[in-house]
Design a protein around this motif. Structure first.
Motif, mmCIF file in Angstrom:
data_model
loop_
_atom_site.group_PDB
_atom_site.id
_atom_site.type_symbol
_atom_site.label_atom_id
_atom_site.label_comp_id
_atom_site.label_asym_id
_atom_site.label_seq_id
_atom_site.Cartn_x
_atom_site.Cartn_y
_atom_site.Cartn_z
ATOM 1 N N LEU A 19 -7.634 -1.445 0.696
ATOM 2 C CA LEU A 19 -7.224 -1.253 -0.698
ATOM 3 C C LEU A 19 -7.296 -2.532 -1.532
ATOM 4 C CD1 LEU A 19 -4.345 1.374 -0.313
ATOM 5 C CD2 LEU A 19 -6.726 1.720 -1.025
ATOM 6 N N HIS A 37 -2.399 -3.954 -6.075
ATOM 7 C CA HIS A 37 -3.702 -4.437 -5.578
ATOM 8 C C HIS A 37 -4.542 -4.950 -6.755
ATOM 9 C CE1 HIS A 37 -2.673 -1.262 -2.493
ATOM 10 N NE2 HIS A 37 -2.949 -2.276 -1.696
ATOM 11 N N SER A 66 0.375 3.685 -2.744
ATOM 12 C CA SER A 66 -0.926 4.367 -2.686
ATOM 13 C C SER A 66 -0.859 5.574 -1.761
ATOM 14 C CB SER A 66 -2.005 3.401 -2.179
ATOM 15 O OG SER A 66 -2.219 2.370 -3.118
ATOM 16 N N SER A 70 0.818 -1.219 0.000
ATOM 17 C CA SER A 70 0.000 0.000 0.000
ATOM 18 C C SER A 70 0.853 1.271 0.000
ATOM 19 C CB SER A 70 -0.940 0.000 1.211
ATOM 20 O OG SER A 70 -1.856 -1.082 1.129
#
Ligand code: OAD
Length: 233
Positions: free
Chosen positions: A96, A72, A19, A16
């Motif tokens: 996510l 993802h 992100s 993540s």
């Protein structure tokens, strides 16, 4: 890759990172900004519940400002297109994977968007602040805490995970430092059962030497590449 019928994937904060969610142990990461004992232990919660509720409220709110990344999405594609059995286990408390399209995700460390009631033990979907001690949707007691696993607590669904690890052909670890057990021990479990073990991480992790294969680089590139390779382009 031929002969792969069962896959177990473990993800950590690194998946993540691209992100925009802070990892825990990098320079400037969450555990440099906050003391684990204060915000991620039952004792810390007993000492100062408002501090802990506020910490997770901020993290939950921050989810609205981030989006899933290609890593993802690639795992969602794998779920949709892989003909065998796939178990996606994440240590992450963000959503996510789900927003990237995965529909079956095992959150072994719980979820920011879930509340656990200390009065009735029920877990409820939750997407609001908790610092003002709102009532539990089930029993109405103002006894909610974040449904995240703290240090000293047992991660969720360990039996299911170990059963899958002992039967898997391939174990893939993505974006995790290998610093926190029991997740850090999954690679050895899978390897003892005869699985191929692959690490996809920005840099060698604490457990790199346990893997039969390691690839280093950003998850946003490595994961789509690996999924393409596995599904045959
Ligand atoms: P860590 O912060 O310990 O490790 C993140 C890993 O991701 C590191 O090895 C980084 O090198 C790697 N990484 C960073 N950016 C990356 C990128 N773009 N692509 C690929 N890899 C990248 O986070 P976790 O291993 O998830 O537990 O931490 C495990 C547990 O410790 C967490 O679930 C949390 C924490 O304390 C609890 O709170 C119970």
């Amino acid at each position: 890759m031929t002969g792969i019928n069962r896959i177990v994937i473990l993800t950590g904060a690194g998946i993540s990172a691209e992100s925009g969610i802070d990892t825990f142990r990098s320079a400037g990461g969450l555990w440099e900004q906050h003391r684990v004992e204060d915000v991620a232990t039952p004792e810390g919660f007993a000492r100062d519940p408002d501090l802990v509720l506020g910490f997770y409220d901020i993290r939950r709110e921050a989810l609205a400002k981030v989006e899933p990344n290609p890593a993802h999405r690639a795992l969602a594609r794998l779920e949709a297109e892989f003909a065998g059995e796939l178990l996606l286990v994440t240590q992450n408390v963000d959503d996510l994977h789900e927003r990237g399209g995965s529909s079956r995700v095992l959150h072994m460390h719980g979820e920011l968007k879930s509340a656990l009631c200390l009065a009735c033990d029920m877990r409820s979907a939750w997407d609001a602040p908790m610092a003002h001690h709102p009532p539990c949707p089930v029993c109405r007691s103002p006894s909610l805490r974040p449904d995240v696993v703290w240090f000293g607590e047992m991660p969720y669904q360990m039996e299911r995970i170990y059963t899958a690890l002992t039967a898997t052909d391939l174990f893939v670890s993505i974006g995790t430092s290998g610093a926190v057990y029991p997740a850090a021990g999954f690679v050895q479990e899978a390897r003892m059962a005869g699985a191929h073990t692959l690490e996809l991480n920005l840099e060698p992790s604490e457990g790199s030497h346990f893997f039969t294969e390691s690839r280093h680089g950003p998850a946003g590139r490595l994961v789509p590449e690996w999924v393409d390779e596995l599904l045959g382009g």
